[in-house]
Structures are given as C-alpha cells and as structure tokens.
Design a protein around this motif. Structure first.
Motif, PDB file in Angstrom:
ATOM      1  N   GLU A  10      34.619  40.998  49.376  1.00  0.00           N
ATOM      2  CA  GLU A  10      33.860  39.831  48.938  1.00  0.00           C
ATOM      3  C   GLU A  10      34.644  38.531  49.074  1.00  0.00           C
ATOM      4  N   PHE A  11      35.976  38.612  49.138  1.00  0.00           N
ATOM      5  CA  PHE A  11      36.785  37.398  49.266  1.00  0.00           C
ATOM      6  C   PHE A  11      36.987  36.991  50.721  1.00  0.00           C
ATOM      7  N   ASP A  12      36.714  37.887  51.649  1.00  0.00           N
ATOM      8  CA  ASP A  12      36.752  37.567  53.077  1.00  0.00           C
ATOM      9  C   ASP A  12      38.074  36.936  53.506  1.00  0.00           C
ATOM     10  N   GLY A  13      39.174  37.442  52.942  1.00  0.00           N
ATOM     11  CA  GLY A  13      40.482  37.027  53.431  1.00  0.00           C
ATOM     12  C   GLY A  13      41.115  35.844  52.742  1.00  0.00           C
ATOM     13  N   PHE A  14      40.418  35.174  51.827  1.00  0.00           N
ATOM     14  CA  PHE A  14      40.994  33.994  51.162  1.00  0.00           C
ATOM     15  C   PHE A  14      40.616  34.019  49.693  1.00  0.00           C
ATOM     16  N   ALA A  15      41.621  33.891  48.811  1.00  0.00           N
ATOM     17  CA  ALA A  15      41.338  33.919  47.375  1.00  0.00           C
ATOM     18  C   ALA A  15      42.240  32.955  46.632  1.00  0.00           C
ATOM     19  N   CYS A  16      41.647  32.149  45.766  1.00  0.00           N
ATOM     20  CA  CYS A  16      42.400  31.345  44.807  1.00  0.00           C
ATOM     21  C   CYS A  16      42.553  32.160  43.526  1.00  0.00           C
ATOM     22  N   TRP A  17      43.728  32.106  42.929  1.00  0.00           N
ATOM     23  CA  TRP A  17      43.935  32.809  41.664  1.00  0.00           C
ATOM     24  C   TRP A  17      42.863  32.421  40.653  1.00  0.00           C
ATOM     25  N   SER A  18      42.533  31.143  40.600  1.00  0.00           N
ATOM     26  CA  SER A  18      41.591  30.655  39.594  1.00  0.00           C
ATOM     27  C   SER A  18      40.190  31.210  39.778  1.00  0.00           C
ATOM     28  N   GLU A  19      39.916  31.835  40.929  1.00  0.00           N
ATOM     29  CA  GLU A  19      38.578  32.343  41.206  1.00  0.00           C
ATOM     30  C   GLU A  19      38.535  33.867  41.333  1.00  0.00           C
ATOM     31  N   LEU A  20      39.594  34.537  40.902  1.00  0.00           N
ATOM     32  CA  LEU A  20      39.628  35.996  41.019  1.00  0.00           C
ATOM     33  C   LEU A  20      38.745  36.692  39.993  1.00  0.00           C
ATOM     34  N   GLY A  21      38.390  35.992  38.925  1.00  0.00           N
ATOM     35  CA  GLY A  21      37.533  36.603  37.916  1.00  0.00           C
ATOM     36  C   GLY A  21      38.190  37.826  37.294  1.00  0.00           C
ATOM     37  N   ALA A  22      37.441  38.931  37.233  1.00  0.00           N
ATOM     38  CA  ALA A  22      37.945  40.145  36.588  1.00  0.00           C
ATOM     39  C   ALA A  22      39.171  40.713  37.290  1.00  0.00           C
ATOM     40  N   TRP A  23      39.374  40.360  38.557  1.00  0.00           N
ATOM     41  CA  TRP A  23      40.560  40.861  39.264  1.00  0.00           C
ATOM     42  C   TRP A  23      41.849  40.322  38.651  1.00  0.00           C
ATOM     43  N   GLN A  24      41.783  39.193  37.940  1.00  0.00           N
ATOM     44  CA  GLN A  24      42.980  38.693  37.256  1.00  0.00           C
ATOM     45  C   GLN A  24      43.502  39.712  36.245  1.00  0.00           C
ATOM     46  N   LEU A  25      42.597  40.469  35.645  1.00  0.00           N
ATOM     47  CA  LEU A  25      42.989  41.418  34.606  1.00  0.00           C
ATOM     48  C   LEU A  25      43.815  42.574  35.164  1.00  0.00           C
ATOM     49  N   LEU A  26      43.783  42.759  36.477  1.00  0.00           N
ATOM     50  CA  LEU A  26      44.518  43.861  37.100  1.00  0.00           C
ATOM     51  C   LEU A  26      45.870  43.423  37.643  1.00  0.00           C
ATOM     52  N   PHE A  27      46.224  42.164  37.443  1.00  0.00           N
ATOM     53  CA  PHE A  27      47.493  41.637  37.944  1.00  0.00           C
ATOM     54  C   PHE A  27      48.662  42.432  37.357  1.00  0.00           C
ATOM     55  N   GLY A  28      49.511  42.956  38.230  1.00  0.00           N
ATOM     56  CA  GLY A  28      50.678  43.711  37.799  1.00  0.00           C
ATOM     57  C   GLY A  28      50.428  45.179  37.554  1.00  0.00           C
ATOM     58  N   LEU A  29      49.185  45.630  37.727  1.00  0.00           N
ATOM     59  CA  LEU A  29      48.857  47.033  37.481  1.00  0.00           C
ATOM     60  C   LEU A  29      48.626  47.766  38.799  1.00  0.00           C
ATOM     61  N   PRO A  30      48.959  49.060  38.855  1.00  0.00           N
ATOM     62  CA  PRO A  30      48.666  49.830  40.072  1.00  0.00           C
ATOM     63  C   PRO A  30      47.169  50.065  40.200  1.00  0.00           C
ATOM     64  N   TRP A  31      46.686  50.028  41.431  1.00  0.00           N
ATOM     65  CA  TRP A  31      45.257  50.245  41.676  1.00  0.00           C
ATOM     66  C   TRP A  31      45.018  51.744  41.842  1.00  0.00           C
ATOM     67  N   THR A  32      44.869  52.438  40.721  1.00  0.00           N
ATOM     68  CA  THR A  32      44.688  53.887  40.737  1.00  0.00           C
ATOM     69  C   THR A  32      43.563  54.268  39.784  1.00  0.00           C
ATOM     70  N   PRO A  33      42.972  55.458  39.961  1.00  0.00           N
ATOM     71  CA  PRO A  33      41.954  55.932  39.011  1.00  0.00           C
ATOM     72  C   PRO A  33      42.498  56.027  37.589  1.00  0.00           C
ATOM     73  N   GLU A  34      43.773  56.378  37.461  1.00  0.00           N
ATOM     74  CA  GLU A  34      44.371  56.481  36.129  1.00  0.00           C
ATOM     75  C   GLU A  34      44.392  55.130  35.423  1.00  0.00           C
ATOM     76  N   THR A  35      44.657  54.063  36.194  1.00  0.00           N
ATOM     77  CA  THR A  35      44.639  52.721  35.604  1.00  0.00           C
ATOM     78  C   THR A  35      43.240  52.368  35.123  1.00  0.00           C
ATOM     79  N   ALA A  36      42.232  52.688  35.934  1.00  0.00           N
ATOM     80  CA  ALA A  36      40.850  52.396  35.542  1.00  0.00           C
ATOM     81  C   ALA A  36      40.506  53.082  34.224  1.00  0.00           C
ATOM     82  N   LEU A  37      40.911  54.324  34.072  1.00  0.00           N
ATOM     83  CA  LEU A  37      40.632  55.049  32.832  1.00  0.00           C
ATOM     84  C   LEU A  37      41.400  54.456  31.657  1.00  0.00           C
TER      85      LEU A  37
END
Length: 392
Positions: free
Chosen positions: A282-309
C-alpha cells in the motif's frame, strides 16, 4: 553549478535560435532555455514539473539513448503529442551524465546546427563531469561524518553533529530531515551502481538543498534540513520520483528529527519506514514515518506470527487461517476508525453483513479489542498478521 549550466544552455540556445534543454541520466530536467520556434506540450510540462512524464521517458529510451555515443534522432509521436527530437548524449568515455535535447522541427535541425550543438554539449558534459567528481568527494567526507552521527560513541556523535550543523554544511541550529533509501536485493555491483546514481543526482540535490549523502548500515542516508512538517504531498512526490528516476529499484523512508531526539533515533525511524515501504504494497515504495499509522506500533519488533499473538493474545482464535475473512473485516473496521459506513464502503458489503461479522468476531474473541490500549494492540496485531498471511 546550476547557474553555470543555465548560462551554457542559454548561450547555446541564442546561438542556435532554438530551444535547448538538458536532462540528467534519469531524464530529469536540469536546465531549459527560453522557447524558440516549435514547442510541444510535453516540453512545457517537463519545464513546469522539472521532470518528464514516465511514458515519454520509456518512449525515448527505446531508441537506445542510454548507450548512444552520437546524436539520436527520435521521431514524433501523435499518441504522446511530441514533436521530433534530437538527443545529444552528454558522455565522457563510458560515463554518461545526461542528454541535451533539441526540437527537430519547424525547420529541422541542419547539419551545421547539430555540429554547434555537439560542441556545446562537450562544454556541458565537462561541467557535469566536474560536478559529479565534487559530489563523489563530498560523499567521501560525508561517510565518516554520518557514521559518527548515527553511531554509539558520544564524543564522535557530538563532533559529527557540530560539523553537520556547521556553516559549511546544513547551517547552525538545523533540525534534520533524514531519508533512508533501501535498494532491493541484488548483486554488490548493482547496489553500488544504484547508490552512485542517487548520490550524483543533481535533480535530487536541487530539490532538497544542501545535504549529506552516504551509505549507512545497508541504506543510503540522505540528511538535509527539515522543512515544513509534515512535508507537503508535492514535495514527497517529487522526492520519490526524483530518487526513483535515478535508480528505479529502491524504497524510501522519511523521518523528521523530533525535539530532543538523537540523529541515530531519527535515522532508525527513517530506516524502518523504508523497510515498511519496501515490504507493504500500500505504500508503493515510499513512506513517511508520520504516515505509517498502525505500522508505527511494530517499530523495533520482529515481524513474526509470535509477535502478532503477543501484541494482543485474546485475538489468537481470529488469527487462524479459517477466520481470515473476519480478521480482514476487523482490520478494515479499525483502519476506518470504527466508522461502520466507511468499513462497508471499503469492503463493498451491506451494512447488515458487517453487523453479522462483527457479532461473529465478538463471539469468537470477545470485545477486548474495542477500547483503549486493547484497540491499539489488536490493530497492530491484525496489521502484522494480515501482512504475514499467505495470499489466497
């Protein structure tokens, strides 16, 4: 350099009594003369936007201009509304610095005019070659500065910050805007060529002003003075198109330094935004931190199913593959700020269908996702789980 380039272009146009334009290797406009004689809409558009339309760029490249040594004649195109053109490569041996363009109509360019244009192109090539060498030298200086600025050693960081915000670089009291440019996977030679293309992009530096550019930890960091916050849509679009034109295979993350924030922390946010921009369609290759929305909450976390749980354990039943439709419904509802009408429109379903699904979700996982911090955790968990789920 741009003033000197403009003077060379104006002098050549006066001598030829023809319009002259100079683009960089990405076919981004660097300088254009006053109009003489025939002109077409794409030329006017490129002067106003400082870049050519993507369809026209693709069209002219089909004539082999990137590998040409001699002038290339390009016929008119009714579909693209272009008049005939001549592209004179601005080349020094194997190094290509851009193109000089003439409109080849009303009347066509004569052999003597083409000789004059080729002579003028040599002077422009020398200017661009000299500028590229200066940018390479600047990068050699920028590399240790940015390594210190984003490093862990406090003394080196303070010294680098003093140099970066000194009068010879960004200026006293400068708050930083940091772009992290990530190149997609490829061989080392390709990645190095990509970094080189962006580093030497005159159009990019023309847009952002004084800047430091150097590789940092797998990214190409571009550090400039922060402008209006958030950056305007027009600025972001031009930065993205200019950087991508210099090397198409990249993703860009942008972060403005926050008051009291270290440059290293700002760079980490920009790098994360680049990672999201590269991995999330959805970001098509360009993202501002201020516009990441819920993705900001995942900053510093591994992108794994365990993290989601871990982000919201009560959602575990909803994250099973058989409930993907319900998970998508809840994610869309949260993305829409809990607005039922917006959710219905986004999912293209009837309102009663939405209510039915929401009841099913509550039966399955309860309603801990609906208020306060529970909503934040649930939203982040669904964002990540949806991203990790295999395509149906």
């Amino acid at each position: 350099m741009l003033d000197e380039l403009q003077q060379l272009v104006d002098d050549l146009a006066t001598e030829l009594q023809r319009s002259v334009a100079v683009d960089d290797v990405a076919i981004q406009l660097l300088a254009a003369s006053a109009h003489y004689g025939a002109i077409d809409p794409p030329r006017i558009d490129s002067v106003l936007a400082r870049r050519a339309d993507a369809a026209i760029v693709a069209h002219v490249r089909t004539f082999g201009i990137d590998h040409a040594v001699d002038p290339v004649h390009i016929p008119d195109s009714a579909e693209l509304r272009t008049l005939p053109r001549i592209a004179v490569p601005l080349r020094d041996g194997s190094d290509l610095y851009g193109f000089l363009w003439l409109i080849d109509a009303d009347p066509p360019v004569t052999p003597s005019e083409l000789t004059m244009a080729t002579k003028g192109a040599r002077a422009i090539t020398e200017l661009l070659r000299h500028n590229a060498a200066e940018l390479d030298d600047l990068q050699a200086q920028d590399t240790p500065l940015l390594a210190g600025l984003f490093g862990d050693d406090r003394d080196r960081r303070d010294a680098a910050l003093a140099a970066v915000t000194g009068p010879d670089r960004l200026g006293a009291g400068a708050s930083l805007r940091i772009a992290a440019i990530r190149f997609r996977d490829g061989d080392d030679d390709t990645a190095e060529a990509a970094r080189h293309a962006v580093t030497r992009s005159v159009a990019l530096r023309q847009l952002i002003g004084p800047a430091l550019v150097a590789p940092v930890g797998g990214y190409l960091a571009v550090v400039s003075r922060a402008g209006p916050r958030p950056p305007s849509a027009a600025w972001r679009e031009r930065f993205w198109s200019t950087a991508r034109a210099a090397e198409p295979a990249l993703a860009v993350g942008l972060a403005d330094q926050l008051p009291g924030e270290s440059p290293a922390a700002s760079f980490a946010r920009a790098a994360y935004a680049a990672d999201v921009a590269q991995r999330v369609g959805e970001f098509d290759g360009f993202a501002c931190w201020s516009e990441l929305g819920a993705w900001q909450l995942l900053f510093g976390l591994p992108w794994t199913p365990e993290t989601a749980l871990e982000l919201h354990p009560p959602l575990a039943p909803l994250l099973r593959p058989e409930h993907r439709l319900l998970a998508t419904t809840l994610l869309t509802y949260l993305d829409s700020g809990g607005d039922a009408a917006a959710t219905v429109a986004a999912l293209h379903i009837h309102r009663t269908t939405l209510y039915y699904r929401m009841d099913k979700i509550r039966d399955l996982v309860g309603s801990s996702w609906s208020t306060g911090t529970g909503r934040l955790g649930a939203h982040a968990a669904l964002v990540l789980a949806t991203r990790l789920a295999p395509s149906s």
